[in-house]
Scaffold this active site. Structure first.
Site, PDB file in Angstrom:
ATOM      1  N   GLY A 220      -8.577  -6.552  13.132  1.00 47.09           N
ATOM      2  CA  GLY A 220      -7.414  -6.997  13.884  1.00 47.09           C
ATOM      3  C   GLY A 220      -7.722  -7.718  15.179  1.00 47.09           C
ATOM      4  N   ALA A 221      -8.992  -7.806  15.574  1.00 47.84           N
ATOM      5  CA  ALA A 221      -9.336  -8.445  16.845  1.00 47.84           C
ATOM      6  C   ALA A 221      -8.945  -9.923  16.865  1.00 47.84           C
ATOM      7  CB  ALA A 221     -10.825  -8.288  17.135  1.00 47.84           C
TER       8      ALA A 221
ATOM      9  N   ASP B 126      -6.543 -11.359  15.116  1.00 45.94           N
ATOM     10  CA  ASP B 126      -5.082 -11.436  15.193  1.00 45.94           C
ATOM     11  C   ASP B 126      -4.600 -11.146  16.613  1.00 45.94           C
ATOM     12  OD1 ASP B 126      -4.868 -12.024  12.479  1.00 45.94           O
ATOM     13  OD2 ASP B 126      -4.748  -9.913  11.929  1.00 45.94           O
TER      14      ASP B 126
END
Length: 119
Positions: free
Chosen positions: A63-64, A66
């Site tokens: 998720g980094a 995003d």
């Protein structure tokens, strides 16, 4: 890896300047600005160059990207410069990798501000 897959130009995180070639490829096709993320090596921003990553103890990188994209877009929507938005996005992504998970790891605006102040 998305920039590399789209352009066919190899991006080497150990050579952040390699991202400039990707930016030029996109510009030649009408895209005015392309930020290339380089994982733990930081990112490359047009008009600024290489922004080294903010060192943190990473736990989970899911998720980094995003998180980076969302905070970048929010900053631009608020009228921040590309450089300001990218630095804020880097801070948000750095915070996010210090926590497990994706959605639960996303920092709040207040957490990002506090982190930037500490830096």
């Amino acid at each position: 890896h998305e920039a590399e897959e789209t352009s066919g130009i190899r991006v080497d995180p150990g050579r952040p300047d390699s991202a400039a070639a990707v930016h030029a490829w996109f510009q030649a096709r009408g895209v005015p600005s392309t930020i290339v993320t380089l994982g733990s090596a930081g990112c490359w921003v047009p008009g600024v160059g290489h922004l080294p990553a903010i060192p943190v103890q990473a736990v989970d990188a899911v998720g980094a990207g995003d998180c980076f994209a969302g905070v970048l877009a929010a900053g631009l929507a608020r009228g921040e410069s590309l450089a300001e938005s990218a630095r804020r996005a880097q801070a948000a992504a750095a915070l996010s990798v210090t926590r497990p998970g994706a959605q639960a790891a996303m920092p709040t605006a207040a957490e990002i501000e506090a982190f930037l102040t500490e830096l």
